[in-house]
Motif scaffolding. Sequence first.
Motif, PDB file in Angstrom:
ATOM      1  N   ALA A  78     -23.788   4.213  -3.289  1.00 50.78           N
ATOM      2  CA  ALA A  78     -24.005   2.802  -2.990  1.00 50.78           C
ATOM      3  C   ALA A  78     -22.874   2.229  -2.288  1.00 50.78           C
ATOM      4  O   ALA A  78     -21.589   2.509  -2.040  1.00 50.78           O
ATOM      5  N   ASP A  79     -22.917   0.899  -1.752  1.00 46.63           N
ATOM      6  CA  ASP A  79     -21.935   0.364  -0.966  1.00 46.63           C
ATOM      7  C   ASP A  79     -20.926  -0.125  -1.925  1.00 46.63           C
ATOM      8  O   ASP A  79     -21.268  -0.346  -3.033  1.00 46.63           O
ATOM      9  N   TYR A  80     -19.656  -0.462  -1.253  1.00 49.58           N
ATOM     10  CA  TYR A  80     -18.457  -0.680  -2.004  1.00 49.58           C
ATOM     11  C   TYR A  80     -17.714  -1.522  -1.384  1.00 49.58           C
ATOM     12  O   TYR A  80     -17.433  -1.666  -0.405  1.00 49.58           O
ATOM     13  N   LYS A  81     -17.173  -2.822  -2.277  1.00 45.68           N
ATOM     14  CA  LYS A  81     -16.094  -3.736  -1.607  1.00 45.68           C
ATOM     15  C   LYS A  81     -15.300  -4.086  -2.677  1.00 45.68           C
ATOM     16  O   LYS A  81     -15.584  -4.267  -3.721  1.00 45.68           O
ATOM     17  N   THR A  82     -13.939  -3.911  -2.384  1.00 46.24           N
ATOM     18  CA  THR A  82     -12.831  -4.849  -3.197  1.00 46.24           C
ATOM     19  C   THR A  82     -11.760  -5.587  -2.529  1.00 46.24           C
ATOM     20  O   THR A  82     -11.610  -5.148  -1.552  1.00 46.24           O
ATOM     21  N   SER A  83     -11.583  -6.636  -3.153  1.00 42.78           N
ATOM     22  CA  SER A  83     -10.494  -7.565  -2.502  1.00 42.78           C
ATOM     23  C   SER A  83      -9.438  -7.826  -3.366  1.00 42.78           C
ATOM     24  O   SER A  83      -9.891  -7.822  -4.818  1.00 42.78           O
ATOM     25  N   ASN A  84      -8.177  -7.926  -3.041  1.00 42.76           N
ATOM     26  CA  ASN A  84      -7.226  -8.239  -3.801  1.00 42.76           C
ATOM     27  C   ASN A  84      -6.085  -9.200  -3.326  1.00 42.76           C
ATOM     28  O   ASN A  84      -5.965  -8.981  -2.130  1.00 42.76           O
ATOM     29  N   PHE A  85      -5.488  -9.845  -4.066  1.00 45.81           N
ATOM     30  CA  PHE A  85      -4.388 -10.801  -3.727  1.00 45.81           C
ATOM     31  C   PHE A  85      -3.405 -10.560  -4.889  1.00 45.81           C
ATOM     32  O   PHE A  85      -3.593 -10.691  -5.945  1.00 45.81           O
ATOM     33  N   GLY A  86      -2.287 -10.430  -4.020  1.00 46.88           N
ATOM     34  CA  GLY A  86      -1.187  -9.871  -5.306  1.00 46.88           C
ATOM     35  C   GLY A  86       0.260  -9.549  -4.438  1.00 46.88           C
ATOM     36  O   GLY A  86       0.376  -9.479  -3.445  1.00 46.88           O
ATOM     37  N   LEU A  87       1.008  -9.207  -5.713  1.00 51.33           N
ATOM     38  CA  LEU A  87       2.372  -8.670  -5.096  1.00 51.33           C
ATOM     39  C   LEU A  87       2.552  -7.254  -5.450  1.00 51.33           C
ATOM     40  O   LEU A  87       2.127  -6.683  -6.596  1.00 51.33           O
ATOM     41  N   ASP A  88       2.996  -6.548  -4.214  1.00 54.23           N
ATOM     42  CA  ASP A  88       3.097  -5.102  -4.486  1.00 54.23           C
ATOM     43  C   ASP A  88       4.285  -4.688  -4.359  1.00 54.23           C
ATOM     44  O   ASP A  88       4.953  -4.849  -3.182  1.00 54.23           O
ATOM     45  N   PHE A  89       4.995  -4.014  -5.368  1.00 54.34           N
ATOM     46  CA  PHE A  89       6.441  -3.465  -5.091  1.00 54.34           C
ATOM     47  C   PHE A  89       6.154  -1.822  -5.355  1.00 54.34           C
ATOM     48  O   PHE A  89       6.458  -1.452  -6.728  1.00 54.34           O
ATOM     49  N   ASN A  90       6.048  -1.057  -4.515  1.00 56.51           N
ATOM     50  CA  ASN A  90       6.071   0.229  -4.550  1.00 56.51           C
ATOM     51  C   ASN A  90       6.807   0.925  -3.414  1.00 56.51           C
ATOM     52  O   ASN A  90       7.316   0.189  -2.500  1.00 56.51           O
ATOM     53  N   SER A  91       7.271   2.251  -3.600  1.00 57.00           N
ATOM     54  CA  SER A  91       7.973   2.793  -2.589  1.00 57.00           C
ATOM     55  C   SER A  91       7.589   2.956  -1.194  1.00 57.00           C
ATOM     56  O   SER A  91       8.463   3.124  -0.406  1.00 57.00           O
ATOM     57  N   SER A  92       6.232   3.031  -1.018  1.00 56.25           N
ATOM     58  CA  SER A  92       5.667   2.739   0.504  1.00 56.25           C
ATOM     59  C   SER A  92       5.761   1.452   1.022  1.00 56.25           C
ATOM     60  O   SER A  92       5.641   1.348   2.198  1.00 56.25           O
ATOM     61  N   SER A  93       6.457   0.567   0.429  1.00 58.82           N
ATOM     62  CA  SER A  93       6.375  -0.693   0.882  1.00 58.82           C
ATOM     63  C   SER A  93       7.972  -1.192   1.636  1.00 58.82           C
ATOM     64  O   SER A  93       8.397  -2.219   1.962  1.00 58.82           O
ATOM     65  N   LEU A  94       8.988   0.022   1.313  1.00 65.77           N
ATOM     66  CA  LEU A  94      10.227  -0.056   1.844  1.00 65.77           C
ATOM     67  C   LEU A  94      10.337   0.305   3.147  1.00 65.77           C
ATOM     68  O   LEU A  94       9.878   1.241   3.797  1.00 65.77           O
ATOM     69  N   ASN A  95      10.947  -0.830   3.972  1.00 65.53           N
ATOM     70  CA  ASN A  95      11.048  -0.583   5.456  1.00 65.53           C
ATOM     71  C   ASN A  95      12.536  -1.006   5.828  1.00 65.53           C
ATOM     72  O   ASN A  95      13.240  -1.842   5.313  1.00 65.53           O
ATOM     73  N   PHE A  96      13.028  -0.195   6.884  1.00 68.04           N
ATOM     74  CA  PHE A  96      14.297  -0.356   7.501  1.00 68.04           C
ATOM     75  C   PHE A  96      14.279  -0.826   9.067  1.00 68.04           C
ATOM     76  O   PHE A  96      13.204  -0.113   9.802  1.00 68.04           O
ATOM     77  N   GLY A  97      14.906  -1.638   9.437  1.00 65.77           N
ATOM     78  CA  GLY A  97      14.728  -1.897  10.866  1.00 65.77           C
ATOM     79  C   GLY A  97      16.451  -2.158  11.461  1.00 65.77           C
ATOM     80  O   GLY A  97      17.192  -2.394  10.989  1.00 65.77           O
ATOM     81  N   LEU A  98      16.318  -1.940  12.841  1.00 64.46           N
ATOM     82  CA  LEU A  98      17.407  -2.129  13.646  1.00 64.46           C
ATOM     83  C   LEU A  98      17.092  -3.089  15.058  1.00 64.46           C
ATOM     84  O   LEU A  98      16.042  -2.965  15.576  1.00 64.46           O
TER      85      LEU A  98
END
Length: 104
Positions: A78-98
């Motif tokens: 079957a076809d599948y669709k999901t949508s989310n709006f929210g706040l995500d704090f997990n380790s994959s969202s950690l970014n560093f920059g110069l």
Amino acid sequence: MTENIFFTGAGSVGFGKSITKREYKGDIQESESNTNNFRAGVSPGISFFPTSKFGLSASFGFLGYTQYKIDHKNSQYADYKTSNFGLDFNSSSLNFGLSYFISR
């Protein structure tokens, strides 16, 4: 906060698409799946300027909208669709920059 430390918010938009085709021998015909991903939001962060031209930054988290959709053609799935709006704090969202600023 101070002359050298600033709170930041980095906006981002992303889109991904994939097409998977399968061919079967025997009674089953070929099938195809189309996948679409969409993401838009902001990431809060902090920047530190050790000099007037160089900035070190870090961001953690994501506040925004994501959508994932799969369309199956000639398939038993079957076809599948999901949508989310929210706040995500997990380790994959950690970014560093110069950064280097030409006119600051």
